[in-house]
Write a protein that holds these residues in place. Structure first.
Motif, PDB file in Angstrom:
ATOM      1  N   GLY A  98       1.306   6.992   7.513  1.00 56.71           N
ATOM      2  CA  GLY A  98       0.459   5.905   7.982  1.00 56.71           C
ATOM      3  C   GLY A  98      -0.607   5.491   6.986  1.00 56.71           C
ATOM      4  O   GLY A  98      -1.630   4.918   7.355  1.00 56.71           O
ATOM      5  N   ILE A  99      -0.368   5.765   5.704  1.00 56.34           N
ATOM      6  CA  ILE A  99      -1.332   5.430   4.649  1.00 56.34           C
ATOM      7  C   ILE A  99      -0.941   4.092   4.028  1.00 56.34           C
ATOM      8  O   ILE A  99       0.185   3.918   3.556  1.00 56.34           O
ATOM      9  N   GLU A 100      -1.868   3.165   4.012  1.00 51.42           N
ATOM     10  CA  GLU A 100      -1.597   1.810   3.548  1.00 51.42           C
ATOM     11  C   GLU A 100      -1.497   1.753   2.018  1.00 51.42           C
ATOM     12  O   GLU A 100      -2.317   2.331   1.305  1.00 51.42           O
ATOM     13  N   THR A 101      -0.463   1.048   1.540  1.00 46.23           N
ATOM     14  CA  THR A 101      -0.296   0.848   0.095  1.00 46.23           C
ATOM     15  C   THR A 101      -0.127  -0.624  -0.274  1.00 46.23           C
ATOM     16  O   THR A 101      -0.294  -0.995  -1.430  1.00 46.23           O
ATOM     17  N   GLY A 102       0.258  -1.439   0.712  1.00 44.21           N
ATOM     18  CA  GLY A 102       0.529  -2.847   0.435  1.00 44.21           C
ATOM     19  C   GLY A 102       1.897  -3.085  -0.159  1.00 44.21           C
ATOM     20  O   GLY A 102       2.235  -4.219  -0.520  1.00 44.21           O
TER      21      GLY A 102
END
Length: 309
Positions: free
Chosen positions: A274-278
């Motif tokens: 659930g870690i945002e990277t784009g």
């Protein structure tokens, strides 16, 4: 039904991790620099544009190292002249010295990186300097770059092990890194150049620095440890991770340095946490499959191989 069609990976958070991670994509530079057959500029330009379209916002484009040492990157000026700059994307270049900086400034570059060694032997073999005298080469380069308004990143190689010296004292790595930060580098990338690090070692080195806000990590997957080492760094608070699309690359001066951490493998893990990277993983996989076809061999990335079936 494939994993992506089934909505995988399932998103499950784990412990104390950052909400977002910046991926410093090195595929076009570190990934291609060791290729024996010269990759056409047109292919490199399309590769960079495809990576940007996949959502990667930091693309290390090339290096102004002398063509004698890295023939693959002899087209640096031509590549930068033909580069399509997408909004919100930065295109750093590696510079070895003041002459490299001159060329970078002529090309209108706004972000550069310098590369240092954490060990005496690698400093001699890679930079033709001693561990201490390498800073005499960096100082004028960094000073001039900062005066010109450029952002400067510092790479440190052999942070976790050296093929000639073995284990590297953590205090030695920290001393090299702190000198680069004091010199004016805005970020420090700690490199596991031959891929020998393990998670406990990563935690111990980061603890040695104390403040990790200016640190990034750069792992090679020689012994299959890159993802576990990355997770360890994230748990320590690091939020910038270097990786290479398709797992391309290695270091031309370290024979045992196999591929970088594959960006697709990294994104799969970060997506699941659930870690945002784009980053659009499917577009990224398509890009690495496309590049693998041009290089004439399959991608070593396990995620690329799994999703490209």
């Amino acid at each position: 039904m494939g994993a992506r069609e089934a909505g995988l990976p399932d998103v499950v958070a784990s412990g104390s991790l950052p909400s977002s991670v910046t991926i410093w994509e090195v595929g076009a530079r570190d990934g291609l620099q060791n290729e024996s057959a010269v990759v056409p500029v047109s292919v490199k330009l399309e590769f960079l544009d495809r990576l940007a379209a996949a959502g990667l916002s930091t693309l290390e484009a090339t290096s102004f190292v002398h063509p004698k040492w890295v023939p693959q990157l002899a087209d640096a000026s031509e590549l930068l002249a033909g580069l399509r700059h997408r909004p919100g994307v930065t295109y750093p270049v590696l510079v070895p010295n003041e002459r490299g900086l001159d060329r970078a400034l002529e090309a209108g570059v706004t972000d550069i990186a310098i590369f240092a060694s954490a060990t005496e032997t690698f400093a001699s073999r890679n930079l033709n300097r001693t561990l201490d005298s390498q800073f005499e080469m960096f100082s004028p380069t960094v000073s001039r770059a900062l005066a010109a308004g450029l952002s400067v990143r510092g790479y440190v190689s052999m942070c976790f092990g050296d093929p000639w010296e073995g284990a590297v004292p953590r205090s030695q790595v920290v001393a090299v890194g702190e000198r680069l930060l004091e010199m004016g580098c805005s970020q420090l990338s700690l490199g596991d150049t031959i891929g020998v690090a393990t998670p406990g070692q990563v935690e111990a080195l980061l603890e040695g620095f104390g403040d990790v806000s200016s640190l990034a990590v750069h792992f090679h997957d020689t012994y299959g440890q890159a993802l576990s080492n990355t997770l360890a760094a994230l748990r320590c608070g690091v939020t910038t991770v270097d990786s290479s699309a398709g797992g391309l690359g290695g270091c031309p001066y370290a024979e045992s340095a196999t591929g970088n951490l594959a960006t697709e493998d990294l994104v799969w893990m970060l997506d699941g946490l659930g870690i945002e990277t784009g980053v659009d993983l499917d577009k990224l996989v398509e890009t690495s499959v496309w590049m693998a076809e041009r290089l004439g061999r399959p991608s070593p990335s396990r995620v690329v191989r799994a999703l490209a079936k």
